[in-house]
Design a protein around this motif. Structure first.
Motif, PDB file in Angstrom:
ATOM      1  N   LYS A 413      32.524  64.247 -30.053  1.00 38.14           N
ATOM      2  CA  LYS A 413      32.184  65.537 -29.411  1.00 38.14           C
ATOM      3  C   LYS A 413      30.690  65.833 -29.569  1.00 38.14           C
ATOM      4  O   LYS A 413      30.030  66.260 -28.620  1.00 38.14           O
ATOM      5  CB  LYS A 413      33.014  66.662 -30.032  1.00 38.14           C
ATOM      6  N   ASP A 414      30.176  65.597 -30.789  1.00 39.25           N
ATOM      7  CA  ASP A 414      28.739  65.833 -31.023  1.00 39.25           C
ATOM      8  C   ASP A 414      27.881  64.903 -30.163  1.00 39.25           C
ATOM      9  O   ASP A 414      26.879  65.325 -29.581  1.00 39.25           O
ATOM     10  CB  ASP A 414      28.405  65.612 -32.500  1.00 39.25           C
ATOM     11  N   LEU A 415      28.288  63.623 -30.102  1.00 36.46           N
ATOM     12  CA  LEU A 415      27.526  62.649 -29.312  1.00 36.46           C
ATOM     13  C   LEU A 415      27.538  62.995 -27.834  1.00 36.46           C
ATOM     14  O   LEU A 415      26.522  62.891 -27.147  1.00 36.46           O
ATOM     15  CB  LEU A 415      28.097  61.243 -29.528  1.00 36.46           C
ATOM     16  N   GLU A 416      28.692  63.409 -27.332  1.00 35.78           N
ATOM     17  CA  GLU A 416      28.790  63.778 -25.909  1.00 35.78           C
ATOM     18  C   GLU A 416      27.960  65.009 -25.608  1.00 35.78           C
ATOM     19  O   GLU A 416      27.348  65.101 -24.535  1.00 35.78           O
ATOM     20  CB  GLU A 416      30.261  64.007 -25.543  1.00 35.78           C
ATOM     21  N   ARG A 417      27.902  65.926 -26.570  1.00 39.71           N
ATOM     22  CA  ARG A 417      27.056  67.110 -26.393  1.00 39.71           C
ATOM     23  C   ARG A 417      25.576  66.709 -26.395  1.00 39.71           C
ATOM     24  O   ARG A 417      24.788  67.200 -25.569  1.00 39.71           O
ATOM     25  CB  ARG A 417      27.345  68.121 -27.503  1.00 39.71           C
ATOM     26  N   GLU A 418      25.205  65.799 -27.301  1.00 35.72           N
ATOM     27  CA  GLU A 418      23.822  65.315 -27.338  1.00 35.72           C
ATOM     28  C   GLU A 418      23.466  64.563 -26.056  1.00 35.72           C
ATOM     29  O   GLU A 418      22.351  64.708 -25.533  1.00 35.72           O
ATOM     30  CB  GLU A 418      23.627  64.397 -28.549  1.00 35.72           C
ATOM     31  N   LEU A 419      24.407  63.771 -25.569  1.00 40.80           N
ATOM     32  CA  LEU A 419      24.174  63.030 -24.327  1.00 40.80           C
ATOM     33  C   LEU A 419      23.972  63.983 -23.154  1.00 40.80           C
ATOM     34  O   LEU A 419      23.077  63.772 -22.321  1.00 40.80           O
ATOM     35  CB  LEU A 419      25.354  62.091 -24.047  1.00 40.80           C
ATOM     36  N   GLU A 420      24.760  65.023 -23.119  1.00 43.50           N
ATOM     37  CA  GLU A 420      24.630  66.012 -22.034  1.00 43.50           C
ATOM     38  C   GLU A 420      23.262  66.690 -22.086  1.00 43.50           C
ATOM     39  O   GLU A 420      22.611  66.897 -21.056  1.00 43.50           O
ATOM     40  CB  GLU A 420      25.747  67.047 -22.153  1.00 43.50           C
ATOM     41  N   GLN A 421      22.807  66.991 -23.309  1.00 49.10           N
ATOM     42  CA  GLN A 421      21.491  67.617 -23.462  1.00 49.10           C
ATOM     43  C   GLN A 421      20.377  66.667 -22.998  1.00 49.10           C
ATOM     44  O   GLN A 421      19.419  67.094 -22.342  1.00 49.10           O
ATOM     45  CB  GLN A 421      21.271  68.027 -24.912  1.00 49.10           C
ATOM     46  N   LEU A 422      20.516  65.383 -23.350  1.00 45.31           N
ATOM     47  CA  LEU A 422      19.522  64.394 -22.930  1.00 45.31           C
ATOM     48  C   LEU A 422      19.499  64.236 -21.414  1.00 45.31           C
ATOM     49  O   LEU A 422      18.438  64.107 -20.806  1.00 45.31           O
ATOM     50  CB  LEU A 422      19.811  63.046 -23.591  1.00 45.31           C
ATOM     51  N   GLN A 423      20.676  64.226 -20.806  1.00 47.83           N
ATOM     52  CA  GLN A 423      20.755  64.089 -19.350  1.00 47.83           C
ATOM     53  C   GLN A 423      20.127  65.289 -18.642  1.00 47.83           C
ATOM     54  O   GLN A 423      19.428  65.140 -17.639  1.00 47.83           O
ATOM     55  CB  GLN A 423      22.220  63.913 -18.925  1.00 47.83           C
ATOM     56  N   GLN A 424      20.383  66.465 -19.189  1.00 44.23           N
ATOM     57  CA  GLN A 424      19.779  67.678 -18.619  1.00 44.23           C
ATOM     58  C   GLN A 424      18.262  67.642 -18.758  1.00 44.23           C
ATOM     59  O   GLN A 424      17.531  68.015 -17.828  1.00 44.23           O
ATOM     60  CB  GLN A 424      20.349  68.920 -19.303  1.00 44.23           C
TER      61      GLN A 424
END
Length: 495
Positions: A413-424
């Motif tokens: 969950k943390d990694l997916e949240r970090e990935l979403e932030q990076l993509q944004q």
């Protein structure tokens, strides 16, 4: 005459069914029967190496039986079954002669009770040793050739790699975690903290054990991560060589697929060397220290610091310094230069893309591990229902895996949240850059803690040679990251 039968068959021959103990026993009995000898005892050395047999328990029993007169001769299938080196074969021959006993070899039609038999025995012993040494030389030559070709020649490969058709290749399941180890260490600069973070995220070593600071240190220092594999460096452990290492002149370095950049490996190991030069343990840097303490160094590599009641960073050994306000002003200008440089922005974008791929790989790895754990849990439940695992011991097996599963789920969950932030951040980079420029323009309004956080987020090192400053920067984090995360984003490097 009472005789014994001496048997030695290699483990490999037994596994491959090319030879057996029973075959040699039957052959010896038939030979003894044809000469009307009585088989009094059988000495079985199955699976023992022919390199040295004379000190084996069965051999010593044979010697005792010959001394006591229980047997007067020993039958062997061939000399190679007795031993494979001339010195031991000659010892056998001397023992049989001194005790007036016969050594009979079926293959060589040899009987040492005659002078011709003794001569032939010595000759065959020398030939047996010669054959063994030639075989060894061929093996060494083959190994050296394979090393020169970059082929794998045995042993274990480190975490993140595997062997496919004698080639060292990247293990796609382990590689994301191996890369993550370097990133976590760069963030915290502590082996134990890196190990704790890996365990917290639910990752385990190849053997399924928790990570330790010793394991982390060994992996971080291994050169294979940057594409250079060390070979032919291990030796036999002894009192004279407690480290079990060969001289460095004999070490061989071969190329292999790299998991991280050479720059990142060098950065990590420079930190490790610096820590190893000092005390065994160093306290993490206090955020209340001066803005550039720990990052500013002189051209000779000495750390520069501010003495009490002083406004200058100075080098104790080189005796020169720079005003802290002057350094802060130049630092701020360097950050603005980054934001208006097309080349550096391009490097930033490239670094961001690499960051996205690393994060994606880590998520994929974590999901694969989660699936394996879920399958293990299902199997344990099924075995418990079937009565294979008693209910009393079920918890002992189930609970550790379930805890790991929960940790992995939280990590994903943390990694997916970090990935979403990076993509944004990637999709709106121009806007973020403009905001970041405004952010740095308001530098004077930030508190010391906020400024220090920015320095830690973007600086690897600052070098001052008493004339000019060189800034070695990490990837610049977007404004949102700097505002929300005091640690900032610390992966990827640019100079």
């Amino acid at each position: 005459m009472n005789v014994g039968i001496f048997i030695r068959v290699s483990t490999l021959d037994q596994v491959n069914n090319t030879d057996s103990v029973e075959t040699h026993i039957e052959r010896g009995k038939l030979y003894a029967k044809a000469r009307e000898w009585n088989v009094a005892k059988i000495y079985n050395l199955a699976g023992v190496s022919g390199k040295s047999t004379i000190n084996h328990k069965q051999t010593q029993q044979m010697f005792n039986d010959i001394r006591s007169g229980k047997i007067e001769g020993v039958i062997i299938s061939s000399l190679s079954r007795l031993a494979r080196n001339t010195s031991e074969l000659l010892e056998y021959s001397k023992f049989f002669e001194e005790n007036d006993a016969s050594l009979i070899s079926i293959n060589e039609s040899l009987d040492t009770s005659t002078s011709g038999g003794k001569f032939f025995y010595t000759l065959l012993s020398a030939l047996s040793t010669y054959e063994r040494e030639i075989t060894y030389e061929r093996q060494i030559a083959s190994l050296n050739y394979r090393r020169k070709q970059g082929k794998f020649t045995g042993g274990m490969v480190s975490y993140g790699y595997k062997i496919v058709e004698a080639e060292v290749v990247i293990n796609e399941e382990e590689a994301p975690v191996r890369r993550l180890i370097y990133d976590i260490f760069l963030e915290h600069r502590r082996m134990s903290t890196t190990a704790k973070e890996l365990n917290k995220r639910g990752y385990v070593t190849r053997k399924g054990k928790p990570w330790s600071d010793t394991t982390v240190r060994r992996i971080l220092k291994n050169t294979d991560a940057k594409g250079v594999r060390r070979c032919n460096y291990k030796a036999q452990h002894s009192k004279e060589n407690p480290s079990a290492l060969k001289p460095q002149s004999e070490w061989i370095y071969l190329p292999c697929p790299a998991l991280i950049s050479e720059e990142k490996w060098d950065e990590v190991n420079a930190i490790i060397r610096d820590q190893e030069k000092g005390s065994v343990f160093k306290q993490p840097l206090n955020l209340r220290v001066h803005l550039f303490t720990g990052y500013l160094k002189c051209a000779e590599g000495h750390k520069m610091s501010i003495k009490s009641k002083s406004n200058r960073y100075t080098c104790k050994k080189c005796k020169y310094g720079i005003g802290k306000d002057d350094l802060e002003e130049v630092f701020l200008s360097r950050l603005k230069q980054f934001l208006i440089s097309d080349q550096e922005l391009s490097e930033y974008n490239k670094s961001n893309a690499q960051e996205l791929q690393l994060k994606t790989d880590e998520i994929e790895f974590a999901k694969n591990e989660l699936q394996k754990l879920e399958e293990k849990l299902e199997k344990l439940v099924e075995l418990n229902i079937q009565g294979e695992i008693p209910t009393k011991g079920f918890k002992k097996h189930y609970e550790p895996i379930y805890v790991r599963k929960e940790n992995l789920e939280a990590t994903i969950k943390d990694l997916e949240r970090e990935l979403e932030q990076l993509q944004q951040a990637k999709t709106s980079f121009d806007v973020i850059a403009n905001k970041s420029l405004d952010f740095y323009n308001n530098w004077k309004d930030l508190g010391r803690g906020e400024k220090r956080s920015v320095v830690e987020s973007i600086a690897n090192e600052i070098i001052f040679d008493n004339k000019s400053l060189v800034f070695k920067l990490k990837q610049i984090a977007p404004l949102s990251s700097l505002e929300l995360n005091t640690n900032g984003q610390q992966r990827g490097t640019i100079s």
